[in-house]
Design an enzyme around this catalytic site. Structure first.
Site, PDB file in Angstrom:
ATOM      1  N   CYS A 125       0.831  -1.208   0.000  1.00  0.00           N
ATOM      2  CA  CYS A 125       0.000   0.000   0.000  1.00  0.00           C
ATOM      3  C   CYS A 125       0.868   1.262   0.000  1.00  0.00           C
ATOM      4  O   CYS A 125       1.669   1.474   0.915  1.00  0.00           O
ATOM      5  CB  CYS A 125      -0.913  -0.013   1.227  1.00  0.00           C
ATOM      6  SG  CYS A 125      -1.778   1.531   1.526  1.00  0.00           S
ATOM      7  N   CYS A 140       0.374   3.415   3.087  1.00  0.00           N
ATOM      8  CA  CYS A 140       1.082   2.847   4.246  1.00  0.00           C
ATOM      9  C   CYS A 140       2.567   3.181   4.158  1.00  0.00           C
ATOM     10  O   CYS A 140       3.194   3.537   5.163  1.00  0.00           O
ATOM     11  CB  CYS A 140       0.892   1.334   4.310  1.00  0.00           C
ATOM     12  SG  CYS A 140      -0.817   0.812   4.485  1.00  0.00           S
TER      13      CYS A 140
END
Length: 185
Positions: free
Chosen positions: A58, A61
């Site tokens: 991600c 993230c």
């Protein structure tokens, strides 16, 4: 094409950058890595903590990681630990925690979870968690009430003592709504 001396300097600079990056990556992290096996015990031992549920692929993230790591280093001194759970390795745990997207941040207070509603920069994470480390319903004298109301926004003030039956009701409301308005008694 760069002259030989410039290419050599550029290569040396790139090698130094790579070495410093490897050194940083190899440094001990202030963020606790939790798994299905360690999650319940770790969470149960915390008075206040922040947990990030993430996926390594991600990009959001990945963007959060440096700020989260720096905030963990600062908050460690305050006794407020930060942790993370890799949802690609702990799918059952993330499903139980109702993680619907990445990253998902949850505040842990005495074993209860709530959504993290702060910013995703280091300073915002630190400020938010420090605020949650304070009592949700502080006592305020008359002079302090003027300060509280100057800040703007919604303010809820109970005009009773700590032993009044209404105190527990207002304290519960303050705990649940402290991100939306200010509270005092």
């Amino acid at each position: 094409m760069l002259p030989l001396a410039t290419r050599g300097a550029a290569t040396l600079a790139a090698a130094a950058l790579l070495a410093s990056t490897v050194g940083v990556a190899g440094a001990a992290s202030a963020v606790h890595e939790l798994t299905d096996r360690t999650f319940r015990g770790w969470v149960g031992a915390q008075r206040l903590a922040l947990v990030e549920f993430y996926a390594p692929w991600c990009v959001y993230c990945q963007a959060l990681e440096p700020s989260y790591e720096m905030a963990a280093g600062v908050l460690k001194k305050d006794g407020i630990p930060l942790a993370k759970v890799d949802c690609t390795q702990n799918e059952d745990l993330c499903e139980r925690m109702e993680v619907g997207g990445f990253p998902t941040l949850k505040v842990v207070e005495a074993g209860a979870f709530s959504a993290y509603n702060g910013t995703r920069e280091q300073a915002g994470i630190v400020e938010y968690m420090r605020r949650h480390g304070q009592p949700p319903l502080p006592e305020a004298r008359a002079a302090q009430l003027a300060e509280i109301t100057k800040a703007g926004g919604t303010v809820a003030v109970g005009f009773f003592g700590r032993r009044a039956p209404e105190f527990a009701v207002l304290e519960d409301a303050a705990r649940a709504l402290r991100d939306e308005c200010a509270f005092a008694y």
